[in-house]
Design an enzyme around this catalytic site. Structure first.
Site, mmCIF file in Angstrom:
data_model
loop_
_atom_site.group_PDB
_atom_site.id
_atom_site.type_symbol
_atom_site.label_atom_id
_atom_site.label_comp_id
_atom_site.label_asym_id
_atom_site.label_seq_id
_atom_site.Cartn_x
_atom_site.Cartn_y
_atom_site.Cartn_z
ATOM 1 N N PHE A 90 0.846 -1.191 0.000
ATOM 2 C CA PHE A 90 0.000 0.000 0.000
ATOM 3 C C PHE A 90 0.882 1.242 0.000
ATOM 4 O O PHE A 90 1.838 1.341 0.779
ATOM 5 C CB PHE A 90 -0.943 0.009 1.212
ATOM 6 C CG PHE A 90 -1.950 1.121 1.133
ATOM 7 C CD1 PHE A 90 -2.992 1.060 0.215
ATOM 8 C CD2 PHE A 90 -1.847 2.243 1.934
ATOM 9 C CE1 PHE A 90 -3.916 2.097 0.116
ATOM 10 C CE2 PHE A 90 -2.773 3.289 1.840
ATOM 11 C CZ PHE A 90 -3.804 3.208 0.931
ATOM 12 N N TYR B 15 -10.413 0.756 10.585
ATOM 13 C CA TYR B 15 -11.690 1.040 9.897
ATOM 14 C C TYR B 15 -12.047 0.065 8.781
ATOM 15 O O TYR B 15 -13.016 0.285 8.082
ATOM 16 C CB TYR B 15 -11.741 2.483 9.389
ATOM 17 C CG TYR B 15 -10.573 2.955 8.540
ATOM 18 C CD1 TYR B 15 -10.481 2.641 7.193
ATOM 19 C CD2 TYR B 15 -9.580 3.758 9.081
ATOM 20 C CE1 TYR B 15 -9.441 3.102 6.410
ATOM 21 C CE2 TYR B 15 -8.528 4.226 8.317
ATOM 22 C CZ TYR B 15 -8.472 3.895 6.982
ATOM 23 O OH TYR B 15 -7.431 4.352 6.212
ATOM 24 N N LYS B 16 -11.246 -0.965 8.629
ATOM 25 C CA LYS B 16 -11.560 -1.952 7.602
ATOM 26 C C LYS B 16 -12.306 -3.120 8.246
ATOM 27 O O LYS B 16 -13.470 -2.976 8.623
ATOM 28 C CB LYS B 16 -10.278 -2.376 6.898
ATOM 29 C CG LYS B 16 -9.590 -1.206 6.189
ATOM 30 C CD LYS B 16 -8.290 -1.605 5.532
ATOM 31 C CE LYS B 16 -7.529 -0.404 5.003
ATOM 32 N NZ LYS B 16 -8.172 0.276 3.874
ATOM 33 N N ASP C 150 2.283 -5.070 8.412
ATOM 34 C CA ASP C 150 1.106 -4.213 8.362
ATOM 35 C C ASP C 150 -0.111 -5.126 8.208
ATOM 36 O O ASP C 150 -0.242 -5.842 7.210
ATOM 37 C CB ASP C 150 1.221 -3.241 7.180
ATOM 38 C CG ASP C 150 0.008 -2.309 7.075
ATOM 39 O OD1 ASP C 150 -1.024 -2.564 7.739
ATOM 40 O OD2 ASP C 150 0.094 -1.328 6.318
ATOM 41 N N ARG D 13 -12.116 -4.371 -6.982
ATOM 42 C CA ARG D 13 -11.950 -5.068 -5.700
ATOM 43 C C ARG D 13 -13.302 -5.340 -5.061
ATOM 44 O O ARG D 13 -14.181 -4.474 -5.038
ATOM 45 C CB ARG D 13 -11.186 -4.190 -4.693
ATOM 46 C CG ARG D 13 -9.774 -3.894 -5.010
ATOM 47 C CD ARG D 13 -9.018 -3.462 -3.733
ATOM 48 N NE ARG D 13 -9.706 -2.375 -3.009
ATOM 49 C CZ ARG D 13 -9.262 -1.849 -1.876
ATOM 50 N NH1 ARG D 13 -8.138 -2.317 -1.322
ATOM 51 N NH2 ARG D 13 -9.911 -0.870 -1.274
#
Lengths: 428, 428
Positions: free
Chosen positions: B138, B232-233, B207, B387
């Site tokens: 990312f 928040y995922k 991560d 995605r």
């Protein structure tokens, strides 16, 4: 002055109607006088419905779409523009992000860059490698600056307030000060100190944690270099609200030209975050100081807090702040005379923020706990300071009277000697 | 497989009752199928009442007292302990703070320290000065690491996934990887790669942004050094929820012994924050990585999101995740055959997180917008990736069927060619 005089002052106060913006019904009903808005501002009523909407509608129903449809992606800049109007900054120059501590780290890094190309020549050519600050600056500023200085091969030098000017020419690259002192409420002369620092070739970082929303500030008029500040004190943004950072455009323009990378180069500070480029290219201007994804719920509350301040003029806020703090000082010194309180805050209102601090030898902690038990909420700062914050948007003259009356009662009754008031809490 | 089979699967699904924890009534009523929990998790119903309580009661009425009385001061650690149970960490080892980007900065700095006393001898004596990562990591991880590396005189080296092992002995001090790839959904073998890195003398930072709450993780079993992750995922913490950081106790113990200062040495990471000591002394253990005051509203929402995950076992979540993603792959390849979709996510479920990505040449963006217009919310990652995230706590088998059916309709109708679907939004 008597209690009726205070009631009369409130009836004539042009800011009085704005108190209704704040959620104080239950606090009032419980007889609580809140003099700690310098630590955590009162909840604006607008935040209740706004947060409910952000949670239930924007997050709950809008879900990921709300980054566009609810404008989450531009929220930090929008609030930044609002705070800018309170501190003499221009639209697009100030951004909300992260915490005060982290923004200070960014500002120090930017200051070292700015000093490098600086006002008096390249950093490498200069012997200046000191960060100058005040011994009584808020500790997080000192901690962040000390670690930064060690990493950079610089040195943090701490002095007492009167020594600041005299030390500026002593190898100082960065002058880092908090505009209003968290302990004493002393307010620096921002314009004069900035000029003195510039004359000495230094870059100036102002921490506005205890002044944004409390006193008029004009960063451009002062010709400041960088500023940071806190969202949860006089900006009423709620517990741990995000903080802000500002840079003078002369510095961001230079950063733009040189492609300067902030030390915390997160994806939302990229020129094109949604290109998902593996290589970092900083966004222009202040945007580069946004790092990661901002906490939207806390941001939304902050906007309501800032809006509540924007409903008044900073001049009106300042005039009432001086009246409230003058009155508090006069009443404590009169009605609590002989009880060992020593004024710490400057008697000269021009050198005072919107708080009043009294020292009380070794008994300050217990006295503050006894006061809180009587519904007067201030706070205690070790070793001996009782702090009282005055937020003109919701603090009334009658609150000042009643607070001092309870303070008198606490002292004359000696109830503060009750052992339970000496039990230390986790947070003081 | 047909639609009834999917309904049957749902009726047999042991996690099905947990869907009621989430605020999906209106989303369902509007016919929206949400396959983007990998970007922003769905609102847990508990967060609605919790946030209302935090705002109105804790902030509104408790005011500053809530730091003690409502436990705000211990909230980051309490949530950290809950997340710890999801990732194979122990109580007191993991803390919630700041953003993923900022926590990565802290973890890299800690890794350099750990490497310095390290597994193979002092940093100064070693030639290793590289941070190794994956090209498709990312971007914020790459940006933060690149800036960190430049500041430290290190070098960030980016390779493709198959090359990682081969490059470990090539002067690598720190291996920095994201456990599940945000684009492809590929999941690294955490244990094997950590071992290989240790064998080469490197420190490993994981991560967990796309894996915490989505797949079983055992940081101690993997013998990892540091980990960070996103709130928040799959942890459903709400937009921009605070992130977390973990360190193996062998490192924090060494930090304790040597008094190691984290690079962001804020006041809440001080050994005694409320002593207001002008000199920094780090708190022990993971606490030193707390920097400034945390955003309490956003923290409170995160706790509700984590609680929602804790209601299930990670094994049950994983089993359903594999079933959902297997089904999605099979259905798209069957029912959308010939429409140009190429599977990007590993077909081997053991190497897959809880998302499925398909590449679609140059038309991916418009197809995703057309899908969203039909109520199937996934997202697009440039240049060509569609995605779809699957959160077993609320994604149903019937959602998979219906999403693929709408995808088929979008393709057979060619409605994605409508020019409005090519208009780029600020956030994609």
């Amino acid at each position: 002055v008597n209690r009726d005089d205070c009631l009369n002052e409130d009836s004539r106060d042009p800011l009085a109607p704005l108190r209704a913006q704040f959620s104080l019904d239950r606090v009032d009903r419980e007889g609580v006088i809140y003099l700690d808005g310098n630590s955590l501002g009162v909840l604006p009523k607008a935040a209740i419905t706004r947060i409910k909407d952000v949670v239930e509608t924007e997050w709950g129903n809008g879900l990921i779409r709300s980054w566009n449809s609810a404008g989450w992606i531009t929220l930090a800049g929008r609030i930044g523009d609002k705070i800018a109007t309170l501190v003499g900054a221009r639209p697009g120059e100030l951004i909300v992000a992260d915490s005060t501590s982290i923004n200070l780290f960014k500002a120090l890094s930017a200051s070292a860059f700015a000093f490098g190309y600086g006002l008096t020549g390249p950093f490498a050519a200069s012997k200046a490698s000191r960060i100058l600050s005040e011994k009584t600056n808020f500790p997080t500023d000192l901690y962040i600056a000390d670690t930064f200085a060690r990493e950079q091969g610089m040195e943090l030098v701490l002095v007492d307030e009167p020594e600041i000017r005299g030390r500026l020419k002593d190898g100082v690259a960065i002058l880092m000060l908090t505009h209003v002192n968290y302990r004493t409420g002393h307010m620096h002369r921002m314009r004069e100190l900035t000029q003195a620092a510039h004359d000495a070739g230094a870059i100036v970082v102002w921490d506005l944690a205890h002044s944004a929303g409390a006193v008029p500030i004009d960063l451009h008029d002062a010709d400041a270099d960088f500023a940071i500040g806190c969202g949860y004190k006089y900006l009423n943004g709620g517990p741990g609200a995000p903080a802000f950072i500002w840079a003078h455009p002369r510095h961001t323009q230079r950063m733009d030209r040189e492609g300067w990378r902030p030390p915390l180069s997160g994806w939302l500070g990229h020129a094109q975050p949604f290109a998902f480029d593996p290589y970092y290219e900083p966004a222009n201007g202040i945007q580069r100081f946004i790092c990661g994804t901002p906490p939207v719920l806390s941001l939304a509350a902050l906007e309501c807090g800032v809006d509540a301040v924007l409903a008044a003029s900073m001049d009106a806020i300042r005039a009432k702040s001086i009246a409230l703090t003058d009155l508090f000082i006069a009443l404590v010194e009169d009605r609590c005379a002989g009880h060992g309180f020593t004024l710490v805050t400057p008697r000269d209102s021009a050198a005072r923020g919107s708080q009043v601090s009294f020292a009380h030898s070794a008994e300050g902690y217990a006295i503050m706990q006894a006061l809180i038990a009587r519904g007067v909420i201030g706070d205690f700062r070790a070793p001996d300071i009782l702090r009282f914050g005055f937020t003109p948007l919701y603090t009334r003259f009658i609150d000042v009277w009643d607070a001092v009356e309870r303070m008198r009662q606490v002292m004359t009754s000696s109830e503060w000697r009750d052992p339970r008031f000496s039990v230390r809490a986790a947070v003081t």
